[in-house]
Scaffold this active site. Structure first.
Site, PDB file in Angstrom:
ATOM      1  N   LYS A 158      13.012  -3.134   3.779  1.00 49.33           N
ATOM      2  CA  LYS A 158      13.084  -1.719   3.373  1.00 49.33           C
ATOM      3  C   LYS A 158      13.994  -0.906   4.281  1.00 49.33           C
ATOM      4  CE  LYS A 158       9.094  -1.194   0.476  1.00 49.33           C
ATOM      5  NZ  LYS A 158       7.916  -0.439   0.092  1.00 49.33           N
ATOM      6  N   LYS A 187       8.434  -1.221  -7.545  1.00 49.19           N
ATOM      7  CA  LYS A 187       8.556   0.155  -8.022  1.00 49.19           C
ATOM      8  C   LYS A 187       9.851   0.761  -7.542  1.00 49.19           C
ATOM      9  CE  LYS A 187       3.789   1.250  -7.121  1.00 49.19           C
ATOM     10  NZ  LYS A 187       3.681   0.842  -5.723  1.00 49.19           N
ATOM     11  N   LYS A 227      11.460  -9.826  -5.608  1.00 45.20           N
ATOM     12  CA  LYS A 227      10.195  -9.323  -6.127  1.00 45.20           C
ATOM     13  C   LYS A 227      10.400  -8.135  -7.081  1.00 45.20           C
ATOM     14  CE  LYS A 227       7.491  -6.366  -3.664  1.00 45.20           C
ATOM     15  NZ  LYS A 227       6.838  -5.489  -4.632  1.00 45.20           N
TER      16      LYS A 227
HETATM   17  P1  ATP Z   1       7.303  -0.390  -3.395  1.00 49.66           P
HETATM   18  O1  ATP Z   1       8.557  -0.975  -3.989  1.00 49.66           O
HETATM   19  O2  ATP Z   1       7.323   1.112  -3.296  1.00 49.66           O
HETATM   20  O3  ATP Z   1       6.854  -1.069  -2.122  1.00 49.66           O
HETATM   21  P2  ATP Z   1       5.573  -2.107  -4.913  1.00 49.66           P
HETATM   22  O4  ATP Z   1       5.977  -2.369  -6.299  1.00 49.66           O
HETATM   23  O5  ATP Z   1       5.870  -3.148  -3.890  1.00 49.66           O
HETATM   24  O6  ATP Z   1       6.174  -0.684  -4.480  1.00 49.66           O
HETATM   25  P3  ATP Z   1       3.037  -1.518  -3.660  1.00 49.66           P
HETATM   26  O7  ATP Z   1       2.334  -0.238  -3.910  1.00 49.66           O
HETATM   27  O8  ATP Z   1       3.810  -1.670  -2.401  1.00 49.66           O
HETATM   28  O9  ATP Z   1       4.017  -1.790  -4.912  1.00 49.66           O
HETATM   29  O10 ATP Z   1       2.004  -2.713  -3.778  1.00 49.66           O
HETATM   30  C1  ATP Z   1       0.731  -2.562  -4.444  1.00 49.66           C
HETATM   31  C2  ATP Z   1       0.124  -3.917  -4.702  1.00 49.66           C
HETATM   32  O11 ATP Z   1       0.878  -4.606  -5.712  1.00 49.66           O
HETATM   33  C3  ATP Z   1       0.110  -4.842  -3.480  1.00 49.66           C
HETATM   34  O12 ATP Z   1      -1.103  -5.588  -3.501  1.00 49.66           O
HETATM   35  C4  ATP Z   1       1.280  -5.760  -3.715  1.00 49.66           C
HETATM   36  O13 ATP Z   1       1.123  -7.014  -3.082  1.00 49.66           O
HETATM   37  C5  ATP Z   1       1.244  -5.895  -5.227  1.00 49.66           C
HETATM   38  N1  ATP Z   1       2.569  -6.204  -5.753  1.00 49.66           N
HETATM   39  C6  ATP Z   1       3.682  -5.445  -5.632  1.00 49.66           C
HETATM   40  N2  ATP Z   1       4.710  -6.021  -6.236  1.00 49.66           N
HETATM   41  C7  ATP Z   1       4.243  -7.199  -6.749  1.00 49.66           C
HETATM   42  C8  ATP Z   1       4.834  -8.260  -7.491  1.00 49.66           C
HETATM   43  N3  ATP Z   1       6.119  -8.210  -7.821  1.00 49.66           N
HETATM   44  N4  ATP Z   1       4.056  -9.294  -7.866  1.00 49.66           N
HETATM   45  C9  ATP Z   1       2.749  -9.340  -7.534  1.00 49.66           C
HETATM   46  N5  ATP Z   1       2.130  -8.386  -6.831  1.00 49.66           N
HETATM   47  C10 ATP Z   1       2.861  -7.308  -6.442  1.00 49.66           C
HETATM   48 MG    MG Z   2       5.505  -2.742  -1.828  1.00 46.87          MG
END
Ligand code: ATP
Ligand code: MG
Length: 342
Positions: free
Chosen positions: A118, A204, A201
Site C-alpha cells: 500500500k 476495494k 488480490k
Molecule cells: P482495501 O483494498 O481498502 O484494503 P479490501 O478489499 O482488502 O480493501 P478489507 O476491508 O481490507 O478489504 O478486508 C476485509 C476482509 O475481506 C478481510 O478479512 C480480508 O482478508 C478479506 N478480503 C479482502 N479482499 C479479499 C479477497 N480478494 N479474497 C478473499 N478475502 C478478501
Molecule cells: Mg485490505
C-alpha cells in the site's frame, strides 16, 4: 480448536474504504455468517479508523460505513445475535492500539507485505497510520480477548503479528492476559483474485472497477465483468492439477466453487472440458443468483439510514461493555493511573 482459558469469541472487521466486493463476501462476510450462532459470541466491526490510513472523502466515508453495515445485515448478520458496530464509536480500540504501539517493534511493522504494497515506492510519504495499521488491528481483536478471527488469506501476516504482540505483552509484564488468537482462514475463496489479473488480490482500493464484482453491481454489470474477465485459451481441466500455472482459470473456478458451496474437485468434475465461452455464462448466472438478493436487501436497508445509525450506536454500547474492563485491566497491568472510564 486449541484449549485456552479464554471464552471462545469471534472478532473480525471490514474497512469502509469503498465498495464491498465478491472477495470480501466470500473471504469474510459469508464466513462471518457461518460462525454466527448460539454457541459463540460474534463481534463484527466496520473499521473506519483503518480506512482513513489512506485518504477518504469524508462524505463518502460516512456513506460507505452505513452501506457496509447494510451489507453485513443483508448478508445474514443479525445485529441482535452479533455485536455490529463501527470502530470509531468504541474509543478503547485506539487506546489499546497506543499501548500496542509501544509493544510492537519497528522491524515487525517493516516486514508487513500490506504496508509494502500500500505504501508502494514512496514509503516516506505514506501516513504513520498506515504503518501502524497492524497494531490497531491487534487492538481491535485483543480488546475483546477474541480467540478466533475469520479473515481472508491476505490478513494472515497481520494475525501472526497480533499473536506476537499478545505474546510479547504477556511476557513483558509477566501475565497471561491476552489470548494468542487463532486465525480462521478456510474455504474455497480465501483469496479471490482480480478479474483483470489472476496474480493480484481483488480489492476495494483497486482503481479498476472491472477488476472486481461489487456487491452493489446489477445483473448486467456482473455478466459483463465476468465475460471480460481475463482467461487463457485452453479448455477447463477435469482435475486440480490442470489448474497449475493458470491463475485466472483457477480464480474463476474457486469463485464458482465458493458461490455454489461445492469443492473445487466437484466443480471440475462437472465443468472439465468446457471452454470459457460456455463456463463464464454459468458463473455469471450463479453469481447473480447469489448476490442479487443481497444487493437488493442492502438498497432497501439504505432507505432507512436512521435505523442503521441506531443499530451502530446500540452495537457500540454492547461492544464497550466488553472493551472497557479489558482496557482498564490493561492500564493496571502497564501501571498507568486511570479512572474507571477510558
Ligand atoms: P482495501 O483494498 O481498502 O484494503 P479490501 O478489499 O482488502 O480493501 P478489507 O476491508 O481490507 O478489504 O478486508 C476485509 C476482509 O475481506 C478481510 O478479512 C480480508 O482478508 C478479506 N478480503 C479482502 N479482499 C479479499 C479477497 N480478494 N479474497 C478473499 N478475502 C478478501
Ligand atoms: Mg485490505
Amino acid at each position: 480448536m486449541t484449549e485456552t482459558k479464554f471464552t471462545p469469541r469471534v472478532f473480525s472487521g471490514i474497512q469502509p474504504s469503498g465498495n464491498l466486493h465478491l472477495g470480501n463476501y466470500l473471504g469474510a462476510l459469508k464466513r462471518f455468517v457461518d460462525m454466527q450462532g448460539p454457541e459463540m459470541e460474534t463481534v463484527y466491526c466496520m473499521v473506519d479508523l483503518h480506512a482513513i490510513t489512506v485518504w477518504q472523502d469524508p462524505k463518502e466515508l460516512a456513506h460507505s460505513t452505513r452501506e457496509l453495515c447494510a451489507g453485513f445485515i443483508a448478508a445474514g448478520i443479525d445485529p441482535e445475535q452479533s455485536i455490529l458496530f463501527n470502530q470509531s464509536q468504541v474509543p478503547e480500540h485506539a487506546q489499546l492500539a497506543w499501548i500496542f504501539n509501544c509493544v510492537a517493534r519497528m522491524g515487525w511493522m517493516q516486514r508487513m507485505t500490506q504496508w509494502k504494497d500500500k505504501a508502494g515506492k514512496n514509503q516516506q510519504n505514506a501516513s504513520l497510520g498506515l504503518f501502524a495499521y497492524p497494531s490497531l488491528m491487534a487492538a481491535d481483536i485483543l480488546i475483546y480477548h477474541a480467540t478466533h478471527v475469520p479473515v481472508g488469506e491476505d490478513q494472515k501476516q497481520h494475525l501472526e503479528l497480533t499473536r506476537d504482540i499478545a505474546i510479547k505483552f504477556n511476557n513483558d509484564f509477566g501475565v497471561d492476559f491476552f489470548p494468542v488468537t487463532e486465525p480462521v482462514i478456510e474455504g474455497a475463496a480465501t483469496r479471490v483474485m482480480s478479474l483483470r489479473d489472476g496474480t493480484k488480490k481483488m480489492s476495494k482500493s483497486d482503481p479498476s472497477d472491472m477488476s472486481r464484482i461489487n456487491m452493489t453491481d446489477g445483473a448486467d454489470a456482473i455478466a459483463q465483468k465476468i465475460r471480460k474477465a481475463k482467461t487463457d485459451p485452453d479448455a477447463l481441466p477435469s482435475e486440480i492439477d490442470g489448474l497449475e500455472g493458470r491463475p485466472d482459470a483457477r480464480n474463476l473456478i474457486n469463485i464458482y466453487a465458493a458461490l455454489a458451496d461445492q469443492s473445487v474437485e466437484q466443480v471440475l468434475a462437472d465443468v472439465g472440458g468446457k471452454q470459457f465461452g460456455e463456463f463464464k455464462p454459468m458463473l455469471a448466472e450463479l453469481a447473480v443468483a447469489k448476490l442479487s438478493p443481497i444487493s437488493s436487501e442492502m438498497a432497501r436497508l439504505m432507505n432507512d439510514q436512521a435505523e442503521i445509525d441506531r443499530i451502530l450506536a446500540r452495537g457500540a454500547e454492547r461492544a464497550r461493555i466488553i472493551a472497557e474492563p479489558i482496557l482498564r485491566q490493561t492500564y493496571d497491568i502497564v501501571g498507568v493511573v486511570s479512572s474507571a472510564r477510558g
